[in-house]
Design a protein around this motif. Structure first.
Motif, PDB file in Angstrom:
ATOM      1  N   VAL A  32       0.851  -1.180   0.000  1.00 53.93           N
ATOM      2  CA  VAL A  32       0.000   0.000   0.000  1.00 53.93           C
ATOM      3  C   VAL A  32       0.889   1.232   0.000  1.00 53.93           C
ATOM      4  O   VAL A  32       1.823   1.321   0.793  1.00 53.93           O
ATOM      5  CB  VAL A  32      -0.917   0.015   1.247  1.00 53.93           C
TER       6      VAL A  32
ATOM      7  N   GLN B  61      -2.168   6.275  -0.746  1.00 57.05           N
ATOM      8  CA  GLN B  61      -3.424   5.551  -0.529  1.00 57.05           C
ATOM      9  C   GLN B  61      -3.860   5.659   0.936  1.00 57.05           C
ATOM     10  O   GLN B  61      -5.039   5.863   1.224  1.00 57.05           O
ATOM     11  CB  GLN B  61      -3.271   4.078  -0.899  1.00 57.05           C
ATOM     12  N   ILE B  62      -2.921   5.539   1.838  1.00 62.27           N
ATOM     13  CA  ILE B  62      -3.239   5.637   3.257  1.00 62.27           C
ATOM     14  C   ILE B  62      -3.738   7.035   3.590  1.00 62.27           C
ATOM     15  O   ILE B  62      -4.740   7.199   4.293  1.00 62.27           O
ATOM     16  CB  ILE B  62      -2.014   5.271   4.118  1.00 62.27           C
TER      17      ILE B  62
ATOM     18  N   ALA C  90      -5.185   9.173   1.610  1.00 63.02           N
ATOM     19  CA  ALA C  90      -6.518   9.367   1.023  1.00 63.02           C
ATOM     20  C   ALA C  90      -7.582   8.725   1.911  1.00 63.02           C
ATOM     21  O   ALA C  90      -8.652   9.311   2.117  1.00 63.02           O
ATOM     22  CB  ALA C  90      -6.557   8.777  -0.385  1.00 63.02           C
ATOM     23  N   GLU C  91      -7.306   7.535   2.453  1.00 65.88           N
ATOM     24  CA  GLU C  91      -8.260   6.875   3.344  1.00 65.88           C
ATOM     25  C   GLU C  91      -8.453   7.671   4.631  1.00 65.88           C
ATOM     26  O   GLU C  91      -9.571   7.822   5.109  1.00 65.88           O
ATOM     27  CB  GLU C  91      -7.792   5.462   3.676  1.00 65.88           C
ATOM     28  N   VAL C  92      -7.359   8.178   5.192  1.00 65.61           N
ATOM     29  CA  VAL C  92      -7.444   8.963   6.425  1.00 65.61           C
ATOM     30  C   VAL C  92      -8.257  10.235   6.185  1.00 65.61           C
ATOM     31  O   VAL C  92      -9.118  10.594   6.989  1.00 65.61           O
ATOM     32  CB  VAL C  92      -6.034   9.297   6.955  1.00 65.61           C
ATOM     33  N   GLU C  93      -8.001  10.904   5.075  1.00 69.57           N
ATOM     34  CA  GLU C  93      -8.740  12.128   4.764  1.00 69.57           C
ATOM     35  C   GLU C  93     -10.220  11.835   4.530  1.00 69.57           C
ATOM     36  O   GLU C  93     -11.085  12.603   4.941  1.00 69.57           O
ATOM     37  CB  GLU C  93      -8.133  12.820   3.551  1.00 69.57           C
ATOM     38  N   ALA C  94     -10.525  10.712   3.879  1.00 72.79           N
ATOM     39  CA  ALA C  94     -11.920  10.348   3.640  1.00 72.79           C
ATOM     40  C   ALA C  94     -12.640  10.054   4.957  1.00 72.79           C
ATOM     41  O   ALA C  94     -13.788  10.454   5.147  1.00 72.79           O
ATOM     42  CB  ALA C  94     -11.991   9.141   2.711  1.00 72.79           C
ATOM     43  N   GLU C  95     -11.962   9.369   5.872  1.00 73.27           N
ATOM     44  CA  GLU C  95     -12.562   9.084   7.174  1.00 73.27           C
ATOM     45  C   GLU C  95     -12.765  10.362   7.974  1.00 73.27           C
ATOM     46  O   GLU C  95     -13.766  10.511   8.664  1.00 73.27           O
ATOM     47  CB  GLU C  95     -11.689   8.113   7.958  1.00 73.27           C
TER      48      GLU C  95
END
Length: 121
Positions: free
Chosen positions: A86, A90-91, A93-98
Motif C-alpha cells: 500500500v 493511498q493511506i 486518502a483513506e485517512v482524509e476520507a474518514e
C-alpha cells in the motif's frame, strides 16, 4: 569489484580517525521535524527524540551503507511478508476520507444528476 565500482569514502588502508568517521556533515533543516546530512538521507531531528529514544553514535559509512541497502531490504520484506503493498498516498486518502465523515445526501456532487431528466426514466 573493479576500481570504478568502489563505494565513496576512505580506502581500506586509510587511517581511522574517530572524529572523522563519527561526525556527519552539518545538518540542513528539511522541515520542522526533519533534517538531512548526506544527500538523500533524511532523518527525524534528533533533538525531538532524546526523551524516548536513546541516540546512538555510529560511523558515517554505516549511515551510507544502510541508506544504499534500504531498497533491497524493503524488496526482501515485501517478498517475504507482504500480501499487498500500500502506498503512502493511498493511506493518506483513506485517512482524509474518514476525517471528512460520511457523504451528505443533501449535497449534490458530481455523481448526482437531475431527477426529472431523461436519465431518470
Amino acid at each position: 569489484m573493479s576500481g570504478t565500482d568502489q563505494p565513496a569514502g576512505p580506502a581500506a588502508t586509510a587511517p581511522y580517525r574517530f572524529a572523522e568517521q563519527h561526525t556527519p556533515p552539518p545538518a540542513l533543516r528539511a522541515s520542522e521535524v526533519a533534517q538531512t546530512t548526506f544527500e538523500h538521507v533524511y532523518e527525524v531531528d534528533p533533538r525531538l527524540m532524546q526523551e524516548h529514544v536513546l541516540q546512538q553514535v555510529f560511523p558515517n559509512w554505516d549511515t551510507l551503507r544502510i541508506m544504499r541497502s534500504r531498497h533491497d531490504h524493503l524488496a526482501w520484506m515485501h517478498r517475504h511478508f507482504a500480501e499487498t503493498v500500500v502506498t503512502g498516498s493511498q493511506i493518506l486518502a483513506e485517512v482524509e476520507a474518514e476525517a471528512a465523515g460520511p457523504p451528505n445526501p443533501q449535497v449534490s456532487g458530481p455523481e448526482a444528476g437531475p431527477i426529472d431528466g431523461p436519465e431518470a426514466r
